[in-house]
Write a protein that holds these residues in place. Structure first.
Motif, mmCIF file in Angstrom:
data_model
loop_
_atom_site.group_PDB
_atom_site.id
_atom_site.type_symbol
_atom_site.label_atom_id
_atom_site.label_comp_id
_atom_site.label_asym_id
_atom_site.label_seq_id
_atom_site.Cartn_x
_atom_site.Cartn_y
_atom_site.Cartn_z
ATOM 1 N N VAL A 182 6.520 -13.480 -39.059
ATOM 2 C CA VAL A 182 7.301 -13.708 -40.266
ATOM 3 C C VAL A 182 7.970 -14.807 -40.578
ATOM 4 N N MET A 183 8.618 -15.344 -39.340
ATOM 5 C CA MET A 183 9.704 -16.642 -39.350
ATOM 6 C C MET A 183 8.751 -17.875 -39.585
ATOM 7 N N PHE A 184 7.611 -17.800 -38.886
ATOM 8 C CA PHE A 184 6.910 -19.249 -39.108
ATOM 9 C C PHE A 184 5.555 -19.138 -39.737
ATOM 10 N N TRP A 185 5.291 -18.023 -40.703
ATOM 11 C CA TRP A 185 4.055 -17.583 -41.614
ATOM 12 C C TRP A 185 4.210 -18.632 -42.742
ATOM 13 N N HIS A 186 3.720 -19.988 -42.575
ATOM 14 C CA HIS A 186 3.955 -20.919 -43.394
ATOM 15 C C HIS A 186 3.372 -20.791 -44.672
ATOM 16 N N ALA A 187 2.240 -19.908 -44.800
ATOM 17 C CA ALA A 187 1.591 -19.646 -45.876
ATOM 18 C C ALA A 187 2.533 -19.037 -47.107
ATOM 19 N N TRP A 188 3.379 -17.984 -46.605
ATOM 20 C CA TRP A 188 4.125 -17.322 -47.561
ATOM 21 C C TRP A 188 5.765 -17.628 -47.372
ATOM 22 N N PHE A 189 6.161 -18.176 -46.130
ATOM 23 C CA PHE A 189 7.672 -18.499 -45.727
ATOM 24 C C PHE A 189 7.592 -19.992 -45.694
#
Length: 204
Positions: free
Chosen positions: A127-134
């Motif tokens: 989640v910390m490097f899920w660029h699409a959402w964060f």
């Protein structure tokens, strides 16, 4: 025959396995340039990058359902510690000193908790490097997250390899996850405490 796993648990298990291979192969495509060819299994690099986090998230959710159902039977006991002490003898072919196991022996419990930890780390770091959402975030934290993500993925892959090998090594185990049943002989030999519990359980 004794029922070891109901249909719903077996279907969930194979869903997790399918998602594991999908997420694992797409993740390996980005782990090293020499493995990028694996992205062709998903329609190329862009699609592999898009699908990887979704397959990973679905795998974690499916495993969470299974973990809630099985965690009590995977609690560590003094018997499990004793089992570990004699595990070298078992690997050498001598099972005479092995303490009786319940539904899961210490090795199976170890793999279960390894998967719990690795999947939790994969979820948080992913989640910390899920660029699409964060898209926002500290670059240093993201780099640390990527490193921890790779380490957890390696641990998970090694755990699954051991899991598969053990299932093949102990004859009759694969049947439990394909048909849901095992023979009484298999149960008495490999999991005598669970066998006793099942036989003493009142019939419906």
């Amino acid at each position: 025959m004794l029922q070891r796993y109901p249909d719903a648990q077996r279907m969930n298990h194979w869903l997790i396995a399918l998602l594991f291979f999908g997420a694992g192969l797409s993740g390996l495509a980005f782990f090293h340039p020499s493995l990028f060819f694996l992205s062709n299994l998903f329609g190329g690099g862009p699609w592999a990058r898009i699908l990887h986090p979704y397959m990973g998230l679905l795998m974690v959710l499916a495993f969470a359902v299974l973990a809630v159902q099985l965690w009590k039977e995977n609690r560590w006991t003094k018997t499990d510690t004793e089992w570990v002490r004699h595990s070298k003898d078992m690997l050498a072919g001598d099972k005479s000193n092995m303490p009786p196991a319940g539904k899961y022996n210490a090795g199976q419990k170890g793999i279960f908790w390894l998967m719990v930890v690795c999947l939790a780390v994969l979820l948080v770091t992913g989640v910390m490097f899920w660029h699409a959402w964060f898209p926002e975030g500290n670059i240093l934290m993201r780099r640390v997250a990527v490193l921890l993500h790779a380490a957890a993925a390696t641990g998970l892959i090694l755990g699954v390899i051991v899991h598969i090998y053990a299932a093949i090594w102990v004859k009759g185990t694969i049947r439990a996850m394909t048909r849901g049943t095992v023979t009484e002989t298999w149960a008495k030999h490999n999991h005598p405490l669970w066998y006793k519990e099942v036989k003493e359980r009142p019939r419906a």
